[in-house]
Design a protein around this motif. Structure first.
Motif, PDB file in Angstrom:
ATOM      1  N   ASP A  74       0.821  -1.219   0.000  1.00  0.00           N
ATOM      2  CA  ASP A  74       0.000   0.000   0.000  1.00  0.00           C
ATOM      3  C   ASP A  74       0.852   1.266   0.000  1.00  0.00           C
ATOM      4  N   ILE A  75       2.050   1.170   0.553  1.00  0.00           N
ATOM      5  CA  ILE A  75       2.837   2.394   0.717  1.00  0.00           C
ATOM      6  C   ILE A  75       3.985   2.488  -0.285  1.00  0.00           C
ATOM      7  N   GLU A  76       4.058   1.609  -1.256  1.00  0.00           N
ATOM      8  CA  GLU A  76       5.146   1.663  -2.232  1.00  0.00           C
ATOM      9  C   GLU A  76       5.253   3.017  -2.935  1.00  0.00           C
ATOM     10  N   PRO A  77       4.133   3.724  -3.221  1.00  0.00           N
ATOM     11  CA  PRO A  77       4.281   5.046  -3.844  1.00  0.00           C
ATOM     12  C   PRO A  77       4.958   6.084  -2.943  1.00  0.00           C
ATOM     13  N   ALA A  78       4.971   5.856  -1.613  1.00  0.00           N
ATOM     14  CA  ALA A  78       5.510   6.868  -0.694  1.00  0.00           C
ATOM     15  C   ALA A  78       7.001   7.133  -0.932  1.00  0.00           C
ATOM     16  N   PRO A  79       7.869   6.101  -0.954  1.00  0.00           N
ATOM     17  CA  PRO A  79       9.283   6.395  -1.239  1.00  0.00           C
ATOM     18  C   PRO A  79       9.496   6.957  -2.642  1.00  0.00           C
ATOM     19  N   LYS A  80       8.659   6.572  -3.592  1.00  0.00           N
ATOM     20  CA  LYS A  80       8.761   7.156  -4.930  1.00  0.00           C
ATOM     21  C   LYS A  80       8.506   8.658  -4.877  1.00  0.00           C
ATOM     22  N   THR A 115      12.132   6.919   6.626  1.00  0.00           N
ATOM     23  CA  THR A 115      12.497   5.871   5.670  1.00  0.00           C
ATOM     24  C   THR A 115      13.231   4.742   6.370  1.00  0.00           C
ATOM     25  N   VAL A 116      14.192   5.092   7.217  1.00  0.00           N
ATOM     26  CA  VAL A 116      14.940   4.068   7.951  1.00  0.00           C
ATOM     27  C   VAL A 116      14.017   3.312   8.902  1.00  0.00           C
ATOM     28  N   ASP A 117      13.156   4.033   9.595  1.00  0.00           N
ATOM     29  CA  ASP A 117      12.223   3.374  10.517  1.00  0.00           C
ATOM     30  C   ASP A 117      11.365   2.358   9.785  1.00  0.00           C
ATOM     31  N   ARG A 118      10.865   2.728   8.620  1.00  0.00           N
ATOM     32  CA  ARG A 118      10.008   1.796   7.869  1.00  0.00           C
ATOM     33  C   ARG A 118      10.818   0.620   7.339  1.00  0.00           C
ATOM     34  N   LEU A 119      12.058   0.890   6.938  1.00  0.00           N
ATOM     35  CA  LEU A 119      12.887  -0.178   6.394  1.00  0.00           C
ATOM     36  C   LEU A 119      13.115  -1.287   7.409  1.00  0.00           C
ATOM     37  N   GLN A 120      13.220  -0.918   8.671  1.00  0.00           N
ATOM     38  CA  GLN A 120      13.514  -1.908   9.704  1.00  0.00           C
ATOM     39  C   GLN A 120      12.372  -2.895   9.922  1.00  0.00           C
ATOM     40  N   ARG A 121      11.175  -2.574   9.484  1.00  0.00           N
ATOM     41  CA  ARG A 121      10.069  -3.530   9.662  1.00  0.00           C
ATOM     42  C   ARG A 121       9.422  -3.929   8.332  1.00  0.00           C
ATOM     43  N   THR A 122      10.098  -3.611   7.225  1.00  0.00           N
ATOM     44  CA  THR A 122       9.562  -3.952   5.905  1.00  0.00           C
ATOM     45  C   THR A 122       9.915  -5.389   5.554  1.00  0.00           C
ATOM     46  N   GLU A 123       8.973  -6.101   4.964  1.00  0.00           N
ATOM     47  CA  GLU A 123       9.191  -7.488   4.547  1.00  0.00           C
ATOM     48  C   GLU A 123       9.198  -7.640   3.029  1.00  0.00           C
ATOM     49  N   ARG A 124       8.492  -6.806   2.325  1.00  0.00           N
ATOM     50  CA  ARG A 124       8.376  -6.921   0.868  1.00  0.00           C
ATOM     51  C   ARG A 124       9.688  -6.469   0.204  1.00  0.00           C
ATOM     52  N   PRO A 125      10.343  -7.340  -0.590  1.00  0.00           N
ATOM     53  CA  PRO A 125      11.652  -6.996  -1.167  1.00  0.00           C
ATOM     54  C   PRO A 125      11.620  -5.732  -2.023  1.00  0.00           C
ATOM     55  N   TYR A 126      10.589  -5.576  -2.829  1.00  0.00           N
ATOM     56  CA  TYR A 126      10.545  -4.411  -3.716  1.00  0.00           C
ATOM     57  C   TYR A 126      10.513  -3.103  -2.927  1.00  0.00           C
ATOM     58  N   LEU A 127       9.731  -3.092  -1.836  1.00  0.00           N
ATOM     59  CA  LEU A 127       9.677  -1.889  -1.011  1.00  0.00           C
ATOM     60  C   LEU A 127      11.023  -1.647  -0.338  1.00  0.00           C
ATOM     61  N   LEU A 179      13.086   1.828  -0.593  1.00  0.00           N
ATOM     62  CA  LEU A 179      13.507   2.583   0.583  1.00  0.00           C
ATOM     63  C   LEU A 179      15.021   2.777   0.604  1.00  0.00           C
ATOM     64  N   VAL A 180      15.760   1.758   0.156  1.00  0.00           N
ATOM     65  CA  VAL A 180      17.215   1.859   0.169  1.00  0.00           C
ATOM     66  C   VAL A 180      17.699   2.829  -0.903  1.00  0.00           C
ATOM     67  N   LEU A 181      17.089   2.785  -2.070  1.00  0.00           N
ATOM     68  CA  LEU A 181      17.550   3.578  -3.205  1.00  0.00           C
ATOM     69  C   LEU A 181      16.910   4.950  -3.297  1.00  0.00           C
ATOM     70  N   VAL A 182      16.057   5.294  -2.331  1.00  0.00           N
ATOM     71  CA  VAL A 182      15.242   6.494  -2.468  1.00  0.00           C
ATOM     72  C   VAL A 182      16.075   7.754  -2.655  1.00  0.00           C
ATOM     73  N   ASN A 183      17.292   7.782  -2.108  1.00  0.00           N
ATOM     74  CA  ASN A 183      18.079   9.016  -2.131  1.00  0.00           C
ATOM     75  C   ASN A 183      19.435   8.880  -2.826  1.00  0.00           C
ATOM     76  N   LEU A 184      19.596   7.909  -3.705  1.00  0.00           N
ATOM     77  CA  LEU A 184      20.910   7.702  -4.315  1.00  0.00           C
ATOM     78  C   LEU A 184      21.363   8.883  -5.151  1.00  0.00           C
ATOM     79  N   ALA A 185      20.412   9.736  -5.554  1.00  0.00           N
ATOM     80  CA  ALA A 185      20.789  10.883  -6.384  1.00  0.00           C
ATOM     81  C   ALA A 185      21.510  11.968  -5.578  1.00  0.00           C
ATOM     82  N   ARG A 186      21.458  11.896  -4.253  1.00  0.00           N
ATOM     83  CA  ARG A 186      22.075  12.949  -3.423  1.00  0.00           C
ATOM     84  C   ARG A 186      23.087  12.302  -2.474  1.00  0.00           C
ATOM     85  N   ARG A 187      24.354  12.487  -2.771  1.00  0.00           N
ATOM     86  CA  ARG A 187      25.399  11.766  -2.045  1.00  0.00           C
ATOM     87  C   ARG A 187      25.384  12.075  -0.545  1.00  0.00           C
ATOM     88  N   LYS A 188      25.227  13.340  -0.213  1.00  0.00           N
ATOM     89  CA  LYS A 188      25.242  13.722   1.202  1.00  0.00           C
ATOM     90  C   LYS A 188      24.123  13.025   1.953  1.00  0.00           C
TER      91      LYS A 188
END
Length: 896
Positions: A742-748, A772-784, A788-797
């Protein structure tokens, strides 16, 4: 409040003066939760000395209050009716429900339905005992009436929810069978007997709808029931007392008994009588039914339909159900053998006459053409239509037994067409020609792929269909248009014949008869889709559109809009000159259809379907002109009222279609106007309260707002769009009850903000990373997890901040150790056996592992953790393609 005072208030609630009515309603609302209020209302309802209007007002108030307040609707909500009052209502309702007139009984019946659904069996265990006791006494009708309501509670229940129904059957069916037998054997029965039989039939229907009760697996018990049903089926309906009015006649109780009997036997046959469709434990019952009863029922049906030959009366619904049974018998060899000897006569003397235009059709055509059109295109009407059942019978016959029947039936139709052509103009059998054309149209799928008929279709159309476009009989002009539409996509050897058919259909749009115009519109859709050279239609396009909207103002039908949608889709950008006018007319039609739908308040209302069709057509228009931005500036004021209202709870049924329009308007307009930005709060409110299932659809316009009008998103403070987005995303990401998908659009959406607002939303980096980190710690669905992991790869800092937090967690350290061990194990096995996995599950596991390993390594590089064990695999991963890219939403889906 005592009973006389309550009666006075109810009397005032019927006053023609608004002030008195309002005061009375306020008094009723004030005292409705007082102790004994329901009991006093019931006393007024059953008081024969009280005015009927007051009793009826009391019954309506009683029904509404029970429906709303008998049981709490929300968890934790307190009971609003005391246990004492409930006990008194239950006891007295059973006592008095049969003593009130039918008008009041229907209201009390609804109350009883609510109470039974909420209370039985836990809070009302004595109900079944009361029914049993009264089935043996003088209150048989009351017991049957209550038992019917009780049995309906379990009609659609299955498995463990159906357990109480088995006890009901076990306790009551022996008494029901005895009563049933006695009623059917009554000499010169009165109408009240039919009412009792009808109730028993309904109880039986509800009890066997999903499952056969185990008591009926006893051959002797089931046979006793079937003897009674076959007796009713064979016995003619009493001739005395039948109403002369057609509408009252089909509702007459004895015809209702016949209808329910046929209905029950159909259900037994189609659901439980085919051994191939049954569970192993039910196969014996199916074989027994097929052997002992199916053939007898078929013979009874064939004999009963002979009444039609003699000019007798059978209600449409009974004919329809009877033909359904015969249609289902065609595919079974044993049944077809019984049907075959009488088949030729049955087709020519019963089936074909039912397919022909008749007196009732002509009367409706003349008196109410709008109702004629509605009935002709209403799916619900098909359940009652003998014509539809006849068409289904013919279709099934040529599909399953075409080898021995198709040629004979076609020859029969050809003979009718030849006799029609040979007859003098004043003697032409127009109605038989109508039936013949209906048969040809019904068999279009079979005839289009079967020789020698396939090669003769064009000649058939030219010789027997095209001439009827100018027939003096309006119903034949309409039928010609319909048949032409059925065959519009055949390969015409002479394109002039296609043109002639097309122009004849177009001319039908201006016919003086409404049904002809409607059938012409529907036929036109087939011609538009089949047309290979749009030059055939292009010159007459303005005329077509004018006729469409004239017809839409007369008829509420979604198929009209679908035809328009086909034209827009076919012509694409060529519709630009007409786009503004089309949107204006479709918006006007939408509001008209919505008003009709709200007034009727029926789920099957054609107005609601037509309204959805209007929105779909508008979306098709917007897509066709998406490369012409300046048009959207003109179209926006037309569509804004629709978007404003339908993004609220008023538009829940059409929310997805409205979001499509919002997506086009925010994507293709030169700029996003302030009026369009005013829709943002509506979408946020909907998402927060009830529209989470539409999150993926809402994502598209939100992406357009942020990416195409970034400055306004960042600078506007009233409302504060950044803050509203944060509140929405944080509440969704933090909701532990929300499923991962249900929340997959949120990190997008977070990624959209960071990608489009670089350097301007630094104050939001830490809050978004935290959730994002809080949700990642209890996420089970691989795609989500990947999102969540890749959500910010465009910004190195931001990535460094996020990954440092993440890698510091025990969960991440453990995860990376496991991944390293798994990868080393797989490489020790050798890559060749791994990559040659034939199991798609194994290959998918490898792919997911590879993608996750690559993600970890990219993170390690960015945070300069060169000593990590995973870094040794960089040379190997350099040969692999990058991990799955992020997908960006657009009105046309997602692009990478």
């Amino acid at each position: 409040m005592d009973v006389p005072s309550l009666a006075v208030i109810l009397q005032a609630s019927l006053s023609p003066l608004p002030e008195q009515r309002k005061a009375a309603e306020e008094s009723l609302n004030q005292f409705q939760y007082a102790p004994q209020h329901l009991v006093r209302l019931l006393q007024i309802i059953v008081d024969g000395n009280c005015d009927t209007a007051i009793r009826q007002a009391a019954s309506i108030h009683f029904k509404n209050f029970v429906a709303k307040n008998w049981s709490p609707h929300e968890p934790g909500e307190q009971q609003k009716i005391s246990t004492t009052d409930k006990d008194m209502v239950r006891e007295n309702l059973l006592l008095f429900i049969m003593q009130v007139p039918p008008l009041l009984r229907s209201q009390l019946g609804e109350c009883l339905k609510t109470i039974i659904h909420d209370d039985y069996p836990e809070q009302w265990p004595s109900l079944l005992h009361w029914i049993k006791h009264n089935l043996q006494g003088q209150q048989v009708y009351g017991a049957l009436y209550v038992l019917r309501i009780l049995s309906r509670k379990y009609e659609f229940k299955s498995d463990e929810e159906r357990t109480p129904a088995y006890l009901i059957v076990e306790e009551t069916f022996p008494y029901l069978l005895s009563i049933f037998n006695g009623l059917v054997q009554t000499a010169n029965p009165m109408l009240e007997v039919a009412d009792l039989i009808k109730l028993i039939c309904k109880i039986f229907w509800s009890s066997i709808y999903l499952e056969i009760p185990k008591q009926l697996f006893d051959a002797n018990v089931f046979n006793a029931w079937m003897i009674v049903f076959l007796n009713i089926l064979e016995r003619p309906v009493p001739s005395e007392g039948q109403p002369t009015d057609p509408e009252l006649r089909k509702l007459w109780s004895w015809w209702k008994v016949k209808k329910w009997t046929v209905h029950i036997l159909n259900r037994l046959y189609t659901r439980f009588g085919d051994s191939k469709l049954q569970k192993p434990e039910n196969k014996a019952f199916a074989q027994m039914f097929q052997k002992n009863y199916a053939g007898k029922i078929l013979e009874c049906h064939l004999n009963s339909l002979n009444v039609i030959l003699e000019g007798g009366y059978i209600p449409d619904r009974v004919i329809n159900l009877t033909l359904q049974y015969l249609t289902n018998s065609i595919s079974k060899n044993s049944m077809y053998q019984l049907l075959e000897p009488r088949l030729d006569m049955f087709l020519s003397e019963i089936i074909f006459p039912l397919m022909c235009f008749n007196d009732d059709d002509q009367k409706l055509w003349n008196d109410d053409p709008h109702e004629y059109v509605r009935k002709g295109y209403d799916i619900i009407e098909d359940l009652y239509s003998p014509r539809t059942a006849s068409m289904d019978f013919v279709s099934e016959l040529v599909r399953k037994r075409g080898k021995e029947n198709l040629q004979k039936f076609i020859q029969f139709i050809v003979d009718i067409l030849v006799r029609y052509d040979e007859a003098l103009i004043e003697n032409k059998p127009y109605r038989k020609k109508d039936g013949a054309l209906l048969a040809i149209g019904t068999l279009c799928d079979k005839l289009r792929r079967t020789e020698p008929y396939k090669s003769e279709l064009e000649r058939m159309l030219v010789q027997h269909v095209f001439p009827e476009f100018s027939s003096p009989a309006g119903h034949l002009r309409a039928k010609a248009a319909w048949v032409a539409g059925q065959y519009a996509d055949i390969n015409f050897s002479d394109q002039n014949n296609f043109r002639k058919a097309l122009h004849s259909v177009v001319s039908g749009l201006q016919d003086s008869e409404l049904p002809v115009r409607v059938d012409s519109v529907f036929a036109l859709r087939s011609f538009v889709e089949a047309c290979k050279d749009l030059d055939e239609i292009r010159p007459i396009l303005p005329q077509l559109l004018d006729e469409f909207f004239k017809l839409m103002n007369e008829v509420e039908n979604e198929d009209l809009v679908f035809t328009l949608e086909s034209i827009v889709d076919k012509f694409g950008e060529e519709m630009a000159p007409y786009a503004l006018g089309l949107c204006q007319n479709l918006a006007f039609a939408f509001w008209k259809f919505m008003d009709t739908s709200e007034a009727d308040d029926e789920s099957e209302d054609p107005g609601a379907l037509a309204a959805v069709g209007c929105l779909r057509a508008i979306s098709t228009i917007l897509e066709s002109v998406s490369r012409i931005p300046h048009l959207f500036i003109q179209i926006e004021p037309i569509l804004l009222p629709i978007m404003r209202r339908m993004l609220t709870t008023d538009g829940q049924e059409i929310f997805e279609e409205v979001l499509d329009i919002v997506s086009y308007m925010t994507f293709s307009s030169p700029t996003i106007s302030l009026e369009m930005w005013n829709l943002w709060p509506l979408m946020m409110e909907a998402l927060a309260e009830w529209a989470i299932d539409f999150f993926e659809n809402i994502l598209v316009p939100l992406y357009n707002y942020i990416s195409r009008s970034t400055t306004h998103f960042l600078t506007c403070k009233d409302p504060d769009y950044q803050q509203s987005l944060w509140h929405m995303l944080s509440s969704i990401m933090a909701d532990k009850n929300m499923e991962d998908h249900d929340i997959e659009p949120a990190p997008k959406l977070i990624e959209v903000v960071f990608q489009n607002c670089k350097g301007q939303v630094d104050q939001w980096v830490e809050p978004y990373l935290r959730i994002t980190v809080d949700r990642l710690q209890r996420t089970e669905r691989p795609y989500l997890k990947c999102l969540l992991v890749l959500v910010n790869l465009a910004r190195r800092k931001m990535v460094m901040m996020m990954m440092m937090l993440w890698m510091a967690s025990k969960q991440m350290r453990r995860m990376m150790r496991i991944l390293t061990m798994k990868w080393e194990l797989m490489t020790r096995m050798g890559m060749k056996p791994v990559l040659s996995f034939k199991s798609w599950q194994a290959r998918r596991r490898l792919f997911n592992l590879t993608r996750m390993m690559m993600t970890q390594m990219r993170i390690l590089v960015m945070v300069k953790s060169w000593s990590h064990p995973l870094m040794r695999w960089i040379p190997l991963f350099s040969l692999w393609t990058p991990s799955k890219p992020f997908k960006y939403p657009t009105p046309h889906g997602f692009r990478t």
